[in-house]
Design a protein around this motif. Structure first.
Motif, mmCIF file in Angstrom:
data_model
loop_
_atom_site.group_PDB
_atom_site.id
_atom_site.type_symbol
_atom_site.label_atom_id
_atom_site.label_comp_id
_atom_site.label_asym_id
_atom_site.label_seq_id
_atom_site.Cartn_x
_atom_site.Cartn_y
_atom_site.Cartn_z
ATOM 1 N N ARG A 179 35.927 34.107 -19.888
ATOM 2 C CA ARG A 179 37.295 33.618 -19.689
ATOM 3 C C ARG A 179 37.362 32.150 -20.097
ATOM 4 O O ARG A 179 37.071 31.253 -19.335
ATOM 5 C CB ARG A 179 37.689 33.781 -18.217
ATOM 6 N N PRO A 180 37.764 31.853 -21.330
ATOM 7 C CA PRO A 180 37.768 30.478 -21.831
ATOM 8 C C PRO A 180 39.035 29.740 -21.434
ATOM 9 O O PRO A 180 39.919 30.282 -20.790
ATOM 10 C CB PRO A 180 37.691 30.662 -23.345
ATOM 11 N N ASP A 181 39.114 28.498 -21.848
ATOM 12 C CA ASP A 181 40.251 27.663 -21.478
ATOM 13 C C ASP A 181 41.518 28.011 -22.251
ATOM 14 O O ASP A 181 42.623 27.821 -21.769
ATOM 15 C CB ASP A 181 39.919 26.186 -21.735
ATOM 16 N N PHE A 182 41.370 28.515 -23.456
ATOM 17 C CA PHE A 182 42.551 28.646 -24.325
ATOM 18 C C PHE A 182 42.299 29.737 -25.356
ATOM 19 O O PHE A 182 41.212 29.886 -25.862
ATOM 20 C CB PHE A 182 42.788 27.313 -25.033
ATOM 21 N N LEU A 183 43.323 30.506 -25.617
ATOM 22 C CA LEU A 183 43.233 31.561 -26.618
ATOM 23 C C LEU A 183 44.231 31.284 -27.724
ATOM 24 O O LEU A 183 45.395 31.018 -27.466
ATOM 25 C CB LEU A 183 43.545 32.918 -25.982
ATOM 26 N N THR A 184 43.772 31.343 -28.958
ATOM 27 C CA THR A 184 44.678 31.155 -30.087
ATOM 28 C C THR A 184 44.587 32.354 -31.011
ATOM 29 O O THR A 184 43.546 33.005 -31.089
ATOM 30 C CB THR A 184 44.339 29.866 -30.856
ATOM 31 N N TYR A 185 45.648 32.675 -31.691
ATOM 32 C CA TYR A 185 45.686 33.839 -32.553
ATOM 33 C C TYR A 185 45.694 33.433 -34.021
ATOM 34 O O TYR A 185 46.245 32.408 -34.401
ATOM 35 C CB TYR A 185 46.931 34.689 -32.243
ATOM 36 N N SER A 186 45.096 34.289 -34.836
ATOM 37 C CA SER A 186 44.949 33.934 -36.246
ATOM 38 C C SER A 186 46.232 34.177 -37.043
ATOM 39 O O SER A 186 46.474 33.522 -38.036
ATOM 40 C CB SER A 186 43.806 34.735 -36.862
ATOM 41 N N GLN A 187 47.038 35.160 -36.648
ATOM 42 C CA GLN A 187 48.226 35.502 -37.423
ATOM 43 C C GLN A 187 49.381 34.568 -37.059
ATOM 44 O O GLN A 187 50.146 34.816 -36.134
ATOM 45 C CB GLN A 187 48.605 36.958 -37.169
ATOM 46 N N GLY A 188 49.496 33.465 -37.773
ATOM 47 C CA GLY A 188 50.575 32.526 -37.543
ATOM 48 C C GLY A 188 50.424 31.717 -36.280
ATOM 49 O O GLY A 188 51.342 31.013 -35.872
ATOM 50 N N VAL A 208 47.018 23.555 -32.890
ATOM 51 C CA VAL A 208 47.115 22.113 -32.700
ATOM 52 C C VAL A 208 46.499 21.681 -31.383
ATOM 53 O O VAL A 208 46.139 20.528 -31.210
ATOM 54 C CB VAL A 208 48.587 21.652 -32.773
ATOM 55 N N GLU A 209 46.365 22.621 -30.419
ATOM 56 C CA GLU A 209 45.775 22.264 -29.149
ATOM 57 C C GLU A 209 44.263 22.047 -29.243
ATOM 58 O O GLU A 209 43.660 21.446 -28.370
ATOM 59 C CB GLU A 209 46.054 23.355 -28.112
ATOM 60 N N LEU A 210 43.656 22.565 -30.290
ATOM 61 C CA LEU A 210 42.219 22.449 -30.449
ATOM 62 C C LEU A 210 41.847 21.090 -31.025
ATOM 63 O O LEU A 210 42.508 20.593 -31.937
ATOM 64 C CB LEU A 210 41.692 23.544 -31.371
ATOM 65 N N PRO A 211 40.748 20.492 -30.518
ATOM 66 C CA PRO A 211 40.328 19.198 -31.066
ATOM 67 C C PRO A 211 39.811 19.339 -32.493
ATOM 68 O O PRO A 211 39.068 20.268 -32.812
ATOM 69 C CB PRO A 211 39.209 18.765 -30.108
ATOM 70 N N LEU A 212 40.214 18.434 -33.354
ATOM 71 C CA LEU A 212 39.757 18.457 -34.740
ATOM 72 C C LEU A 212 38.307 17.983 -34.832
ATOM 73 O O LEU A 212 37.905 17.059 -34.119
ATOM 74 C CB LEU A 212 40.627 17.557 -35.607
ATOM 75 N N PRO A 213 37.501 18.594 -35.685
ATOM 76 C CA PRO A 213 36.155 18.071 -35.908
ATOM 77 C C PRO A 213 36.209 16.723 -36.609
ATOM 78 O O PRO A 213 37.198 16.398 -37.284
ATOM 79 C CB PRO A 213 35.519 19.139 -36.809
ATOM 80 N N ASP A 214 35.159 15.934 -36.449
ATOM 81 C CA ASP A 214 35.149 14.635 -37.102
ATOM 82 C C ASP A 214 34.937 14.803 -38.606
ATOM 83 O O ASP A 214 34.738 15.919 -39.114
ATOM 84 C CB ASP A 214 34.091 13.729 -36.486
#
Length: 380
Positions: A5-14, A18-24
């Motif tokens: 059970r992670p903190d956040f779920l994002t979907y690939s289709q559209g 933006v909630e995910l931290p960008l890699p350096d």
């Protein structure tokens, strides 16, 4: 290896990420180099490669794959947390299982652990059983270095020995093996999914021909007939092949497998129509396996029916199979808890209780994380 059970779920289709931290910048450049290598493989193959090949490159391409480069992966500051990283409860219960297995003369080689991560489980078991020889087989160069630094007294291997007499331990190894992804197309035909370039990145496609290779054991025509249109799932040929290789190596002793997975009836149930394939990135899980290749872990649950069905023909006897909660309770969790609580203050007790909850509750690791213990008797 990964908390369910992670903190956040994002979907690939559209879906928005933006909630995910960008890699350096360095990490982005690393991913770009791997992406170019994947694009070259796709071009060489004529426009598409199988998802299994993509997953193999994303995880294991020399110097660039997720497990073959130097980024931090495990722990609160990495992409996922493993059970040994949370505390020592699992290791303490395992010690109670390992002790009688290792007392036989047929266990003279001690313990061989596959893919030990940063060495947390090895360190915890070795502290309890310091006289037992402990060997780690690790493919990742930087994890090998971390293990040698943290555990200088342990032996390290980079390939499977010809023979082993003792206990083999694999904690979340099979879920990181590349899988085939298959799906029912609009005509009801089973086809293998592929990967192609879309100009900017990667996306799903189809392999040119209908899927014609062997299906996982336990996946019956009756189950497949109930799949709805666009039902997608994973097949695990490498896991079964790995078990055959291990059974040949293991002359006497036991193999302990711990991983996320299901039996075939649940794994391939018609309602499980999007499969179990996930990407893990910074304590989040995504259904987009093409997000920053080389910076995300890719996993798929294990079909334990295939392993259980193959075991007898390989000379392996099933000693235990069940979910993690049952394994812990039946193998001494109460006694381990009593040992660990001795002398703890209120904060320490809270941390321990939280660890046990994450290991045993159905919505955490307790139900979907399985333990399989296979025993092999010494030949006469």
């Amino acid at each position: 290896m990964r908390i369910e059970r992670p903190d956040f779920l994002t979907y690939s289709q559209g879906g928005r990420k933006v909630e995910l931290p960008l890699p350096d910048a360095a990490a982005q450049a690393h991913s770009a180099r791997l992406l170019e290598r994947i694009r070259a493989a796709i071009a060489e193959a004529g426009g598409v490669i199988s998802f299994r090949r993509y997953m193999d490159m994303a995880l294991y391409a020399p110097g660039l794959g997720y497990y073959m480069a130097g980024q931090n992966r495990l722990g609160a500051d990495g992409d996922f947390v493993t059970a040994p990283e949370m505390g020592s409860v699992l290791a303490r219960v395992l010690v109670r299982v390992l002790t009688p297995l290792l007392q036989s003369e047929a266990s003279s080689d001690g313990i061989l652990e596959f893919g030990a991560g940063r060495g947390a489980l090895a360190q915890q078991i070795h502290q309890c059983l310091p006289e037992v020889p402990y060997t780690i087989l690790e493919l990742s160069p930087d994890l090998q270095e971390q293990q040698r630094t943290a555990l200088p007294g342990l032996r390290h291997l980079q390939q499977l020995p010809e023979r082993w007499r003792g206990v083999m331990l694999a904690n979340e190894v099979l879920d990181a093996m590349p899988v085939r992804v298959v799906e029912r197309d609009a005509g009801g035909q089973l086809r293998e999914r592929a990967v192609r370039c879309n100009g900017e990145g990667l996306e799903w496609d189809w392999m040119p021909e209908p899927y014609a290779e062997a299906i996982d054991p336990g996946l019956t025509p009756l189950l497949m007939a109930e799949w709805p249109e666009h039902y997608r799932t994973e097949l695990h040929p490498l896991a079964s092949a790995w078990l055959r290789e291990i059974a040949t190596c293991l002359q006497a002793g036991a193999l302990i497998l711990m991983d996320y997975g299901h039996e075939a009836g649940e794994y391939y149930h018609p309602q499980r129509q999007s499969g179990s394939l996930r990407a893990y990135y910074r304590q989040h899980w995504l259904d987009d396996p093409f997000y920053w290749p080389g910076l995300c872990d890719l996993t798929a649950h294990v079909n334990f029916s295939a392993l259980l069905e193959a075991a007898p023909d390989l000379g392996l006897e099933v000693q235990f199979y069940g979910n993690l909660a049952r394994f812990l309770v039946e193998h001494g969790l109460a006694e381990v808890y009593a040992e660990l609580t001795a002398g703890l203050d209120t904060q320490g007790l809270l941390v321990l209780n939280n660890e046990i909850k994450r290991l045993t509750l159905p919505q955490e690791m307790g139900e979907s994380f399985k333990v399989l213990i296979l025993h092999k008797r010494a030949s006469a």
